[in-house]
Design a protein around this motif. Structure first.
Motif, short mmCIF file in Angstrom:
data_model
loop_
_atom_site.label_atom_id
_atom_site.label_comp_id
_atom_site.label_asym_id
_atom_site.label_seq_id
_atom_site.Cartn_x
_atom_site.Cartn_y
_atom_site.Cartn_z
N GLU A 20 -7.33 3.54 17.93
CA GLU A 20 -6.86 3.77 16.55
C GLU A 20 -5.54 4.55 16.58
O GLU A 20 -4.71 4.43 15.73
N PRO A 70 -6.60 -18.60 -13.73
CA PRO A 70 -7.03 -18.55 -15.14
C PRO A 70 -5.83 -18.49 -16.09
O PRO A 70 -5.88 -18.97 -17.22
N GLU A 71 -4.69 -17.97 -15.59
CA GLU A 71 -3.55 -17.78 -16.52
C GLU A 71 -3.03 -19.11 -17.07
O GLU A 71 -2.38 -19.15 -18.11
N LYS A 119 2.21 -17.79 -17.85
CA LYS A 119 1.00 -17.82 -18.69
C LYS A 119 1.12 -19.01 -19.66
O LYS A 119 2.21 -19.35 -20.12
N ARG A 129 4.80 -19.62 -21.10
CA ARG A 129 5.73 -18.51 -20.82
C ARG A 129 6.04 -18.53 -19.33
O ARG A 129 5.13 -18.59 -18.50
N HIS A 158 -1.97 5.34 9.19
CA HIS A 158 -2.61 6.65 9.45
C HIS A 158 -1.57 7.70 9.83
O HIS A 158 -1.85 8.89 9.80
N LEU A 159 -0.34 7.26 10.15
CA LEU A 159 0.71 8.29 10.34
C LEU A 159 0.99 8.99 9.01
O LEU A 159 1.08 10.22 8.94
N ASP A 187 -10.38 -9.12 -12.09
CA ASP A 187 -9.42 -10.22 -11.86
C ASP A 187 -8.12 -9.90 -12.61
O ASP A 187 -8.14 -9.66 -13.82
N GLU A 230 -5.65 -11.64 -13.59
CA GLU A 230 -5.19 -12.58 -14.63
C GLU A 230 -6.19 -12.68 -15.78
O GLU A 230 -5.81 -12.77 -16.93
N ASN A 231 -7.49 -12.64 -15.40
CA ASN A 231 -8.49 -12.91 -16.46
C ASN A 231 -9.63 -11.91 -16.35
O ASN A 231 -10.75 -12.27 -16.01
N THR A 269 -3.92 -8.98 -20.80
CA THR A 269 -3.21 -8.14 -19.80
C THR A 269 -1.70 -8.16 -20.07
O THR A 269 -0.91 -7.87 -19.17
N GLU A 270 -1.31 -8.56 -21.30
CA GLU A 270 0.12 -8.61 -21.64
C GLU A 270 0.67 -7.18 -21.71
O GLU A 270 -0.04 -6.26 -22.14
#
Lengths: 354, 171, 661, 358, 289
Positions: free
Chosen positions: B12, C343-344, C463, C474, E95-96, E163, E165-166, E188-189
């Motif tokens: 690691e 889905p968009e 979309k 769009r 991890h640094l 998700d 987008e939806n 989600t606009e």
């Protein structure tokens, strides 16, 4: 054997063991070893088998007057069975002698205890001898006695007679002194953890089914080894392998080692060199163990005969444990017609690869 | 088998930068700098992992030269005794690679590989071979990148363990 | 006496650049049995092969090592070269110093040392090779074509025309495949069914071609030249010999409203149906899942009553037919991606968002709207249609990194069809890059833009959402550098081409490999594009990768040529590197038998002299016809009595020893 | 010769001193088994245990040793012999071991060819014998004309006294030099043996001699050689061989077996030639090119071993190659007993009326 | 089950009602929230533009304290959840960086702690059945549009709540609370919250577009889990309505407020009084308060 195992179904031409006896445990039962008429009944059984021509040879043990180690004997005629013997000193596993009878015309009887019987079944499953050519005279074994332990218990005195009781042993010395020691203290190591003392397959069985002695000591040692770091395990095995003198006794007594030309005897390819160094010791020990894995009946004869006391049972039982965990397969030699799990596969097998 | 903490921790510690150094040729003094270089033998099945290695070549992906590939028709042809032989002759790490189960050119070859090596891998660890010195992988003909990644990671793991003394029989 | 010659190839600079080939040759000269070592610029070229032949003659070489590219490339070439010079082809080994050395290790001293080691390994191995002869195998001169689309049809016709029997197995009711669903084809805009149906008729009537429609492959056993294939002839409930295809049954069937998968569920079909009017065979099948007779045990039976020739037989069951074939052509075609991860765009939620194939059905005269483009939601004529390219393709993050190759062209075609059918409709195309890599393709694309005024917007669609009675698309116009919103009555997504859902399962049945996206893997992308890695199995069409119709037809003919080439020889040359038994060491334990995937191991009775007497015993034996040389048996055999020629224990150990030095 | 008394602590320090200067081999205990092997600390030495399984011969005739080292890579191939170096001390050799050394000396040192490896090791090995503390039923050393207290062939002989300390006799001046050195370095427990120590030692020796006498009573070498002369093709060997599993235990445990095989070990241009023990019980021992084998079955191989022990060696050297240590009797997995073979041979010679006198 | 509670500055300031309703709802649903002692800013400010290291160090400190508590972190506010999660992912990958951050915050951080938005806690640890079982006033007849905004769902890989987008998780919770959810395209606009001061005009357009779509789909109110979205959609609603010459009145509520009502919590305790567009008339009309 879970039916999930998808074996390559036996094809018409495949030579399965001739015809498998359906009834595995027969009806005929004889008296138990402890019973006074036991030896007489055993001798009668063998004599009649020879006399009536059921078998043409019987492999069993013969009395040796001045030593606690009975000789393996090959009885050819009914009269000879007069000095046939079976006592608690018959440690030697005689099933492998069947390999010398592969081409013997006629049937062979073998007087076998639990571990030897598993060896016979394994030889049958490996198609080295057909089932109907062997008359299996099984004995439910109460546990074998190690002559070296008896002699060391008697110290300087010479042992003349040993009378074995159900749970203790009476040792009579030449000077007439007598001593009684618990049976457990003189039993052969492997018998102290023997789970299957009864022959799984036999034509006639002497004695009632024994419980055997359940002890997980070997598996605890294995678990302890597994907990060690790889450096510690390396040191552990180096120290033991270093003593191996390559006498091949462990291979020559093993019922799962039935090759006529073993890889260790081959010149081309030169698998194993004669030189005695860690590399060759490891190659021999690991290859021998891996070759029998999946077919090793757990009789631990190899561990018993090793003159330098290498803990071979810690290797065989480890492989047996892994094979059982991974492929859920029965102990080899307990069922006729069972092939090694390493020549089968299952889509749901565990996967140690990435 | 309990994962060996130290090796995992060491691996690691490697940052991405250290990972991609181009390893040198093989065991013994390296051609140039004289530092020790691990020798790694890789048994690759002809149809998948060998083709994967070829694909890594055609895509010019670099990986340490410590890896030396021995071609076998199928991973089912790899006898566990070859692994012991490689360690005897001085290999510091041995890799076995075959097609993904189900993709075998001979349909069932790698199912037997899987069974044999799930037993043998545990047994090799049991007799004291460090688990990082032997590993098995399913690498398909189109996974050149996976071959390179596996080659690099395995080489670094073996490098961190140092030369293998177990079963070594060289002059 | 072994006399080995080592030939190190420069491969132009591919090897020589990062491997000092002279040094490798020099180090090879000191290896045991090596009597001659040299280098040459192009070993695989004619002068290179001539160099080998001359060296064999001059130095009486009886074994050869060529250090060059991967054996996958030229092992065959060098074997032939060595054979021409009178040395057994299997006394030649290739050391892979290009793909596995010079190309992957730039540091020259490191590469040189490794190359020398790989050559040493090859020399060690070749020293232990034994001459092998390849055997002769009978060939079943019958071909199987899986899939009845244009690829399958073309391949079948070419093979049949060469005089060999062909069986086409087609899963659907009729052959025709995807092409039957298309209206026009680019770049010539000629009508798809006009160029397809004649071929379908040829296939239907060709004496050497048998069509197993409404059937699937159950299992494939055997090997090249001798495949034994079990075909499941699904029950159609109609007797093909009696039925004349008059159509009474499917016109009068009361169950009308079943979604027609041929029309991408836009149209309907009855329970007893043919896929489309020009179906071959023109024999309907009963959809048992929806036919009233099967749903309500025995009711209805209208089709039976109206059938003039009494062809309906409800009791027919699936039949498993076992047939032998010498070669298999995989032509299973493609399906369009479901685009659930997008889905968009609303495919599946907004009815007016469709894929290219849906649009083809709408614009096709045999389609549900008889060729008039109507919006699936309200049937109105769309005034503005947006085509979205690379829908699911070229998108590593969501699973398909590849380009589906045909979408740019068929979307341009669809835009042209739209403008032809509805002149006042406006077509917009959102694209990343237009790829017109074909003859007359660029010109076709220019016509779409200039003649038909298709508006191309360079950018991805972010979309699609409904607004009042239309959709709003769009996206971004990267050339203008600003977001853009287009009102559209319909959105046509050029969905990615992907293999059939069960492609992987079928590949495993037939025993061929496939790549990450489940397209069947070709033996070599450039040199052997229509062969699979499995002998006797060839590939044609989209099952091997996205492509358009011209390429598919070309591949189909190529695959057919390969099949005919195989059938033209009197026997097949079988693999030489097969397993063989050392009968002295074999103890007859048959641990080798269950591991053989080809069931090539049988018992064999032998007689042996032991001492003075003769004994009979059973040992293992290998059927060289079935064995394919995988070697699983050689490892299962504890004593090593079972050897795999070409990869024996001695050879592999010699390689391991040399590699570890 | 001088007689000393040394306490067990004194012996302990002597061993520690020896460790500094030489490779010490002594009986030690591994996983419950007594074996002769190199020790790296005095604590490991176990002088009271049973007869060690791995015999003493491994000190002077190791299971594998390098003979030549070769480098064939250069223009001129280089070959150099490999000489064993260093000093060795073997502690706790019992009289049967000493007799075995004597047999090996006859083979390796007498006659036209002297084995250089063996010679070098033998000359640089100090042998400290031990009067056999435990005579077992399987021991029959007396049958071969010597007893468990016979220290001939050793440099020094220890005898365990009842009190725990040892009576130390120097038998050769090399042993004497060693004792003198020890005295110079002032070993605490090392003193001159008084009269009663001497008599105690003699008593102990007598005791073990009596025990050995008893165990060898039934065994005699009378007529064995002559009996065997007449029974080479006797079916007895086939009968005996039926039980034998042809492993290598009896030969590798036997202190007098001295057969070896010579092999090469090549790694590229460099190579080594070494010799390693071989056993006539393995079929490879007599396997010839082309696959022929004069001793194909176990019968010939077992017979050969027994004849070599009890007949062939005698014809050549006038003494038996068996020293009666009993290892093969005890460790044979199928209990084949060489004493029974001797009895059989003796009986056969009597039956043939061959007159036997001494 | 117990979680480390990270309220964040908004819930202690402008989004006070989100904080109260969160605590009340959690009690009702058996979620034990133990506030992270001495928690500090989550870096949602423009800190990360000036120094990316600071952008990670600020949230990392809170994560380290939570790790010492041995509890996973519940962060109701979308911005806090985003930044805590982003810090955790960045440190996992490099991890640094993790070692560098440990020096800066002078605490050990091993990356053992998960970060969950409250909605995820309810969904995966409480479970929708438990919500349905403890309903008192199901939000019957109330048509809601769930607005997710950006910080809770984007970019994938940094936040994996739903998700991108939806998203549907808020919808599922509110449906379990008995409400009727509207399926609309502008979940989600972007609402332009970050430009509310610097680009108010554009912000009003974006808000208008969202509210217009919601209204068109028949939504009666907007439900959200982000103080940014709530404040912006609530305050800019009037301007947007006048600009679009329509008059929609869509109260903008936190999902915990409506969930609180559904679970029978007294309306007074849910901070329904501090909204620009007053939700109470609608709720009274629906018979919920």
């Amino acid at each position: 054997m879970s039916e999930a195992i998808k074996t390559a179904a036996p094809v018409e031409g495949e030579p399965m063991p001739a015809e498998l006896k359906t009834a595995e445990i027969p009806t005929r039962r004889g008296p138990a070893p402890g019973d006074p008429e036991f030896l007489g009944a055993l001798r009668d059984c063998c004599r009649s088998l020879l006399a009536e021509g059921h078998v043409q040879r019987i492999i069993a043990y013969r009395e040796t007057p001045d030593s606690l180690r009975p000789e393996v004997a090959f009885f050819a005629s009914p009269e000879e069975t007069g000095d046939l013997v079976w006592d608690l000193f018959c440690n030697t596993n005689i099933c492998k002698y069947l390999l010398d009878y592969r081409t013997f015309e006629g049937r062979i009887g073998v007087v076998v205890k639990g571990c030897d019987a598993r060896g016979v079944v394994q030889l049958i499953n490996d198609m080295q001898i057909p089932r109907d050519k062997v008359e299996i005279i099984g004995i439910c074994c109460p546990g074998q006695i190690d002559p070296a332990k008896v002699e060391s218990a008697a110290g300087e005195a010479w042992v003349s007679r040993v009378v074995a009781g159900p749970d203790s042993v009476e040792i009579v010395t030449e000077e007439g002194t007598e001593m009684r020691v618990p049976l457990e203290s003189v039993l052969t190591d492997r018998c102290l953890s023997c789970r299957k003392p009864n022959p799984p397959v036999a034509d006639v069985v002497f004695g009632e089914d024994q419980k055997g002695r359940i002890s997980d000591e070997v598996f605890e040692q294995i678990a302890e080894l597994e907990r060690m770091s790889s450096a510690e395990r390396d040191a552990f095995w180096n120290r033991h392998f270093e003593r191996c003198i390559r006498c091949f006794a462990c291979r020559n007594v093993c019922p799962a080692c039935s090759c006529t030309k073993c890889v260790f005897d081959q010149q081309e390819p030169d698998w194993l060199a004669g030189e005695r160094n860690q590399a060759n010791q490891h190659f021999f020990q690991i290859t021998r163990a891996v070759h029998v894995s999946g077919r090793c009946t757990g009789c631990e004869e190899c561990d018993r005969v090793c003159p330098v006391g290498i803990p071979l049972r810690l290797m065989n039982k480890k492989l047996w444990k892994d094979v059982k965990d991974l492929f859920d397969s029965p102990l080899p030699g307990t069922k006729l017609g069972v092939r090694s799990p390493l020549v089968m596969w299952d889509p749901k097998d565990a996967d140690s690869f990435e | 088998m309990p994962v060996n903490e130290s090796a995992a921790a060491e691996a690691e510690m490697m940052t991405e930068a250290e990972m991609t150094t181009d390893g040198a040729s093989g065991a013994g003094a390296d051609a140039g700098t004289g530092t020790w270089e691990p020798r790694i033998v890789a048994f690759c099945c002809n149809w998948c992992s060998y083709a994967g290695a070829d694909l890594a070549g055609t895509s010019r992906k670099q990986y340490p030269a410590n890896i030396r590939i021995v071609r076998v028709p199928c991973s089912g042809r790899i006898n566990p005794q070859y692994i012991l032989r490689a360690f005897q002759r001085g290999a510091d790490g041995v890799m076995v690679a075959g097609c993904h189960p189900g993709d075998c050119h001979y349909t069932t070859g790698n199912y037997y590989t899987r069974r044999r090596f799930s037993v043998v891998q545990r047994f090799l660890e049991y007799v004291g071979l460090h688990p990082d010195r032997f590993s098995g992988h399913w690498i398909s003909g189109s996974e050149g990148e996976k071959f390179v990644q596996t080659a690099r990671e395995f080489t670094e793991k073996v490098r961190s363990l140092g030369p293998n003394e177990k079963m070594r029989d060289v002059l | 006496m072994k006399r080995i010659g080592v030939f190190v190839c420069h491969c132009g600079t591919n090897i020589a650049a990062t491997v000092d080939v002279e040094k490798v040759a020099e180090s090879a000269r000191h290896l045991p049995h090596v009597v001659f070592a040299t280098t040459y610029k192009f070993m695989c070229a004619d002068p290179g092969q001539k160099l080998i032949a001359d060296a064999i003659r001059e130095h009486a070489l009886n074994r050869v090592v060529v250090a060059a590219c991967s054996p996958h490339m030229h092992e065959r070439t060098f074997r032939k070269a060595v054979e021409r010079a009178g040395v057994n082809p299997y006394l030649m080994e290739v050391a892979n110093v290009r793909e596995q050395c010079s190309w992957v290790h730039r540091d020259k001293p490191v590469g040189t040392e490794k190359a020398a080691a790989l050559v040493a390994a090859a020399v060690a191995k070749v020293a232990r090779n034994v001459p092998l002869e390849s055997g002769k195998l009978p060939v079943e001169r019958r071909a199987l074509v899986v899939g009845g689309g244009i690829a399958g049809i073309q391949a079948a016709l070419d093979i049949a025309e060469s005089g060999y029997h062909v069986t086409i197995v087609e899963r659907e009711q009729s052959v025709g495949g995807r092409m039957a669903q298309l209206d026009k084809t680019f770049p010539t805009l000629d009508c798809s069914s006009c160029i397809l149906t004649p071929k379908m008729v040829d296939v239907g009537h060709h004496p050497m071609i048998e069509i197993c429609s409404y059937s699937e492959i159950e299992s494939v056993e055997g090997y090249v030249g001798n495949f034994e294939v079990t075909i499941r002839r699904k029950a159609t409930s109609v007797d093909p010999d009696v039925c004349t295809g008059c159509g009474e049954c499917w016109n009068r069937c009361p169950v009308k409203k079943l979604p027609s998968s041929f029309n991408m569920d836009l149209g309907h079909r009855p329970a007893i149906y043919v896929d489309f009017p020009q179906a071959i065979p023109n024999v309907p099948v009963i959809d048992r899942a929806n036919c009233t007779y099967y749903l309500r045990d025995g009711k209805c039976r209208v089709c039976e009553k109206v059938c003039p020739t009494k062809a309906i037989d409800f009791t027919l069951e699936d039949r498993l037919v076992k047939e032998r074939f010498g070669a298999i052509v995989m032509a299973t075609g493609f399906q369009t991606a479901s685009l659930q991860q997008y889905p968009e765009w609303g495919l599946g939620t907004y009815p007016d968002v469709v894929t290219g194939l849906h649009f083809e059905r709408l614009v096709s005269s045999t389609g549900p709207t008889e060729g008039k483009i109507k919006r699936p939601s309200d049937g109105k004529e769309p005034k503005s249609v947006v085509f979205v390219l690379c829908a699911g393709s070229r998108d590593e993050a969501r699973g398909r990194s590849y380009c589906s190759k045909a979408c740019c062209m068929y979307s341009a075609k669809q835009a042209i069809l739209l403008r032809e059918k509805i002149p006042q409709a406006q077509a917009h195309v959102f694209y990343m890059d237009i790829r017109t890599a074909g003859k007359d393709y660029e010109e076709f694309y220019m016509r779409a833009k200039e003649e038909y005024g298709v508006n191309y917007i360079r950018g991805r669609v972010a979309k699609v959402y409904p607004e009042k009675d239309h959709l709003v698309v769009r996206g971004e116009d990267t050339l203008l550098g600003r977001p853009v919103a287009v009102e559209a009555d319909m959105v046509v997504l050029a969905a990615a081409i992907e293999p059939r859902a069960d492609a992987a399962a079928l590949a495993q049945k037939v025993g061929i490999s496939y790549n990450r996206d489940h397209f069947f893997s070709e033996a070599h992308p450039k040199l052997r594009p229509v062969e699979s890695n499995t002998g006797g199995v060839f590939l044609a069409g989209c099952c091997q990768g996205p492509k358009d119709i011209p390429e598919t037809v070309a591949q189909a003919s190529a695959a057919a040529a390969k099949v005919v080439q195989m059938f033209s020889k009197d026997a097949l040359v079988s693999e030489a590197q097969l397993a063989s038994v050392n009968e002295a060491w074999c103890i007859g334990c048959f641990l080798c038998q269950p591991v053989c995937p080809y069931k090539a191991i049988q018992p064999k009775e032998i007689e042996e002299r032991r001492g003075r007497d003769k004994i009979k015993r059973t040992v293992s034996s290998v059927n060289t016809g079935l064995c394919q040389g995988c070697g699983a048996c050689a490892v299962a055999c504890p004593s090593g009595a079972m050897r795999l020629n070409g990869f024996t224990d001695e050879q592999i150990l010699a390689e391991v020893d040399a590699v570890c030095l | 010769m001088a007689e000393k008394l040394v306490t067990s602590e004194g012996l302990f320090t002597m061993v520690e001193k020896l460790l500094g200067r030489a490779q010490v081999t002594a009986p030690r205990e591994e996983n419950g088994i007594a074996v002769f092997g190199p020790v790296n600390s005095a604590g490991q030495v176990e002088l009271d245990g049973p007869l060690p399984v791995i015999p003493e011969k491994s000190v002077v005739f190791p299971q594998s040793e390098t003979l030549l080292r070769m480098d064939l890579g250069g223009e001129v191939p280089k070959v150099e012999a490999v000489e064993p170096e260093g000093e060795q001390v073997i502690l706790g050799v019992r009289p049967c071991g000493l007799q075995a050394f004597a047999r090996l000396d006859r083979v390796f040192l007498e006659g036209a060819f002297v084995d250089p490896q063996y010679r070098r090791r033998r000359d640089h090995t100090l042998i400290i014998a031990l009067t056999c503390p435990t005579v077992k039923r399987s021991c029959f050393c007396r049958a071969f004309g010597y007893g468990p207290s016979d220290g001939s062939g050793a440099d020094l002989q220890l005898t365990r006294l009842p009190g725990g300390s040892f009576h130390l006799e120097t038998l050769t001046e090399r042993g004497g030099e060693f004792v003198a050195e020890m005295e110079k370095e002032g070993i605490a427990g090392l003193t001159d043996a008084g009269a009663e120590a001497g008599s105690a030692a003699r008593a102990e020796k007598a005791r073990v001699e009596r025990l050995a006498e008893r165990s060898a009573a039934a065994v005699s070498t009378e007529g064995v050689v002559e009996g065997l002369d007449g029974m080479y093709d006797d079916p007895y060997w086939a009968q005996l061989a039926e039980r034998c599993i042809s492993c290598g235990i009896c030969t590798y445990l036997c202190p007098t077996c001295h057969c070896f095989d010579i092999c090469e070990k090549a790694r590229g241009p460099e190579a080594e030639r070494y010799r390693c023990w071989d056993t006539c019980l393995f079929s490879n021992y007599t396997l010839m090119a082309g696959g022929a084998n004069p001793r194909p079955t176990v019968r010939e191989r077992l017979r050969n071993r027994l004849y070599h022990k009890l007949n062939f060696f005698n014809h050549r050297y006038g003494e038996f190659l068996c020293v009666g240590c009993g290892r093969c009797v005890e460790h044979c997995p199928t209990n084949i007993d060489i004493r029974k073979v001797m009895a059989k041979a003796a009986a056969r010679s009597r039956a043939q009326g061959v007159s036997v006198n001494g | 089950m117990k979680l480390a509670y990270y309220p964040g500055c908004s819930l202690c300031g402008t989004a006070r009602e989100y904080n109260i309703s969160t605590i009340k709802v959690s009690e009702k649903l058996g979620i034990e929230l133990e506030e992270i002692p001495d928690w500090s800013c989550c870096g949602a400010t423009s800190a990360h533009t000036s120094s990316p290291l600071l952008g990670v160090a600020l949230p990392a400190r809170n994560l380290a304290i939570a790790e010492e508590m041995g509890l996973d972190v519940a962060a109701p506010c979308a911005a806090c959840y985003h930044n805590l999660s982003a810090a955790r992912v960045k440190m996992d990958r490099d991890h640094l960086l993790r070692k560098r951050i440990e020096e800066i915050i002078d605490r050990k951080y091993r990356g053992k702690v998960k970060v969950l938005p409250l909605a995820e806690v309810i969904l995966s640890r409480v479970g929708l059945d438990a919500v349905r079982d403890s309903l008192v006033h199901p939000l019957a007849g109330l048509k809601m549009a769930a607005y997710y905004g950006c910080l809770m769902v984007r970019p994938k890989g940094i936040v994996d709540f739903d998700d991108p987008e939806n998203p549907t998780k808020l919808d599922q919770i509110m449906e379990a609370a008995g409400g009727e959810m509207v399926d609309w395209s502008h979940k989600t606009e972007c609402c332009g919250a970050s430009l509310s001061l610097t680009g108010t005009e554009l912000c009003v357009d974006l808000v208008g577009r969202i509210l217009e779509r919601a209204a068109e789909e028949g939504a009666e109110c907007i439900v959200t889990a982000c103080p940014f979205c709530q404040a912006n959609l609530d305050m800019r609603q009037a301007e947007a309505a006048t600009k679009l010459k329509t008059d929609f009145r869509l109260p903008v509520l936190y999902f915990t407020q409506l969930l609180g009502i559904a679970l029978g919590l007294p309306a007074g305790e849910l901070g329904l009084d501090s909204h620009v567009v007053d939700p109470r008339p609608l709720l009274r009309e629906k018979g919920l308060i």
